[in-house]
Design a protein around this motif. Structure first.
Motif, PDB file in Angstrom:
ATOM      1  N   THR A  97     -41.793  16.980 -30.799  1.00 15.95           N
ATOM      2  CA  THR A  97     -40.998  16.189 -29.854  1.00 15.95           C
ATOM      3  C   THR A  97     -41.216  16.696 -28.435  1.00 15.95           C
ATOM      4  OG1 THR A  97     -39.304  15.809 -31.536  1.00 15.95           O
ATOM      5  CG2 THR A  97     -38.679  15.435 -29.238  1.00 15.95           C
ATOM      6  N   LYS A  98     -41.431  15.758 -27.497  1.00 14.93           N
ATOM      7  CA  LYS A  98     -41.555  16.096 -26.091  1.00 14.93           C
ATOM      8  C   LYS A  98     -40.279  15.702 -25.358  1.00 14.93           C
ATOM      9  CE  LYS A  98     -45.201  13.529 -25.405  1.00 14.93           C
ATOM     10  NZ  LYS A  98     -45.375  12.959 -26.743  1.00 14.93           N
ATOM     11  N   LEU A  99     -40.093  16.239 -24.177  1.00 12.61           N
ATOM     12  CA  LEU A  99     -38.892  15.955 -23.400  1.00 12.61           C
ATOM     13  C   LEU A  99     -38.757  14.451 -23.149  1.00 12.61           C
ATOM     14  CD1 LEU A  99     -36.681  17.838 -22.267  1.00 12.61           C
ATOM     15  CD2 LEU A  99     -37.800  17.664 -20.038  1.00 12.61           C
ATOM     16  N   SER A 100     -39.890  13.787 -22.915  1.00 11.60           N
ATOM     17  CA  SER A 100     -39.866  12.353 -22.637  1.00 11.60           C
ATOM     18  C   SER A 100     -39.494  11.516 -23.862  1.00 11.60           C
ATOM     19  CB  SER A 100     -41.233  11.902 -22.108  1.00 11.60           C
ATOM     20  OG  SER A 100     -42.258  12.204 -23.051  1.00 11.60           O
ATOM     21  N   ASP A 101     -39.537  12.133 -25.060  1.00 14.09           N
ATOM     22  CA  ASP A 101     -39.194  11.407 -26.286  1.00 14.09           C
ATOM     23  C   ASP A 101     -37.689  11.375 -26.549  1.00 14.09           C
ATOM     24  OD1 ASP A 101     -41.922  11.092 -26.854  1.00 14.09           O
ATOM     25  OD2 ASP A 101     -42.003  12.999 -27.943  1.00 14.09           O
ATOM     26  N   LYS A 103     -34.036  10.543 -26.443  1.00 13.03           N
ATOM     27  CA  LYS A 103     -33.132   9.465 -26.025  1.00 13.03           C
ATOM     28  C   LYS A 103     -31.681   9.749 -26.426  1.00 13.03           C
ATOM     29  CE  LYS A 103     -36.519   6.955 -24.414  1.00 13.03           C
ATOM     30  NZ  LYS A 103     -37.580   8.017 -24.579  1.00 13.03           N
ATOM     31  N   HIS A 122     -32.609  16.718 -16.127  1.00  7.95           N
ATOM     32  CA  HIS A 122     -33.804  16.677 -16.966  1.00  7.95           C
ATOM     33  C   HIS A 122     -33.794  15.569 -18.021  1.00  7.95           C
ATOM     34  CE1 HIS A 122     -33.628  20.852 -15.434  1.00  7.95           C
ATOM     35  NE2 HIS A 122     -34.945  20.751 -15.404  1.00  7.95           N
ATOM     36  N   LEU A 123     -32.604  15.090 -18.396  1.00  9.15           N
ATOM     37  CA  LEU A 123     -32.499  14.024 -19.394  1.00  9.15           C
ATOM     38  C   LEU A 123     -31.496  12.974 -18.914  1.00  9.15           C
ATOM     39  CD1 LEU A 123     -32.311  16.195 -22.655  1.00  9.15           C
ATOM     40  CD2 LEU A 123     -34.267  14.811 -21.903  1.00  9.15           C
ATOM     41  N   GLN A 125     -31.401   9.814 -18.820  1.00  9.62           N
ATOM     42  CA  GLN A 125     -31.235   8.588 -19.602  1.00  9.62           C
ATOM     43  C   GLN A 125     -30.750   8.847 -21.020  1.00  9.62           C
ATOM     44  OE1 GLN A 125     -31.575   5.792 -17.914  1.00  9.62           O
ATOM     45  NE2 GLN A 125     -32.189   7.043 -16.145  1.00  9.62           N
ATOM     46  N   ASP A 147     -32.260  12.990 -31.461  1.00 10.75           N
ATOM     47  CA  ASP A 147     -33.550  13.518 -31.029  1.00 10.75           C
ATOM     48  C   ASP A 147     -33.496  14.999 -30.693  1.00 10.75           C
ATOM     49  OD1 ASP A 147     -34.726  10.960 -31.209  1.00 10.75           O
ATOM     50  OD2 ASP A 147     -34.007  10.443 -29.198  1.00 10.75           O
TER      51      ASP A 147
END
Length: 311
Positions: A97-101, A103, A122-123, A125, A147
């Motif tokens: 898992t990446k940070l952009s993944d 949710k 950093h997150l 959304q 996630d």
């Protein structure tokens, strides 16, 4: 009663378990994870466990309401020890898992104020959902329901996760205070660096009602370390107050303050006198003049002599 079992807020891998394992006697006890703070305390009430370790306060948000409410209601219990634990979080994810993944994230509600700013940066959304504990959040991530989870880095191996980011904390030197709770018995002897916890119910609501409670401590030189209001459940405006005070119930100033509260309050619940974890005896602030046990004894002797005409 099972004298060899200690309950704690579980599942395995919580900060509570880490705090419990700092106690020397934990090495000789069966440590039993429970699904919630009330469940851990009820295990003591029913005799399933001899004691339970639960979080009661953190340095970011103050008192933990679930614990205060569980100690305020139900069959009386007593605090026998406290443990302080420095808290820093890791963002635990399934491998790959990446940070952009990310949710959705989860953790215990008490964790949110401690990582809110980091999460916003950093997150922004990601959607937050509360879990029964930080380790339970890690378990839910393992099951694929979320996630990522904010939890102790040490929980990663237990749940087959990876720490994507470590050393997460909005406040430097954040700590959580845990208490070891058992069935009522005689408190341990004073150490000179003690804390006394009580819950106080107000009588009729009138101007100065809270001040009257505080004066029982103030006039005797008893310093308050925590005071937090909690609704009684009996209607809007009905509150009780959880109080931590410096000193031991065996200290004259503390004992007389508690007697004063009992005279003016409809209900006072003694939660225990126990050693402080934040200071040693040498670090305790000096008592205000006139508030030592010897001062109270001398005053009582003077009153007795006056009553007998021995002035």
């Amino acid at each position: 009663m099972s004298a060899t079992r200690y309950a704690y807020l579980g599942p395995e891998g919580t900060f509570t378990e880490v705090a419990l394992r700092t106690l020397p006697e934990a090495a000789t006890r069966e440590l039993v994870p429970m699904v919630s703070v009330p469940a851990a305390l009820d295990a003591v009430r029913t005799g399933e466990a001899a004691a339970a370790l639960v979080p009661i306060e953190n340095s970011v948000e103050g008192g933990i309401t679930a614990t205060l409410d569980a100690l305020t209601g139900g069959e009386p219990l007593m605090i026998y020890r406290e443990v302080l634990l420095s808290i820093t979080f890791a963002l635990l994810v399934r491998p790959g898992t990446k940070l952009s993944d990310i949710k959705t994230v989860t953790a215990h509600p008490a964790a949110q104020p401690q990582v809110r700013n980091w999460m916003a940066a950093h997150l922004p959304q990601a959607v937050w959902e509360s879990a029964a504990s930080n380790a339970d959040g890690a378990r839910l991530v393992q099951e694929g329901r979320y996630d990522a989870a904010f939890a102790g880095e040490f929980a990663a191996a237990t749940y087959g996760l990876e720490p994507l980011v470590t050393e997460i904390h909005d406040a430097e030197n954040a700590q959580t205070r845990f208490v070891l709770v058992g069935r009522p018995a005689r408190p341990s002897a004073p150490t000179g660096a003690d804390k006394t916890s009580v819950v106080i119910w107000l009588g009729d609501d009138h101007p100065g009602a809270l001040l009257e409670l505080l004066q029982e401590f103030a006039v005797r030189g008893v310093n308050l370390m925590l005071i937090q209001s909690r609704p009684t459940g009996e209607g809007i405006g009905n509150y009780c107050f959880a109080v931590d005070a410096e000193g031991h119930i065996a200290d004259r100033r503390v004992g007389e303050a508690l007697m004063g509260l009992k005279r003016i309050c409809p209900k006072v619940r003694f939660l225990g006198s126990y050693p402080r974890a934040d200071v040693s005896v040498d670090e305790v602030r000096p008592l205000r003049t006139g508030t030592s046990d010897s001062d109270f004894t001398e005053a009582a002797d003077w009153l007795a002599r006056s009553q007998d005409g021995r002035i």
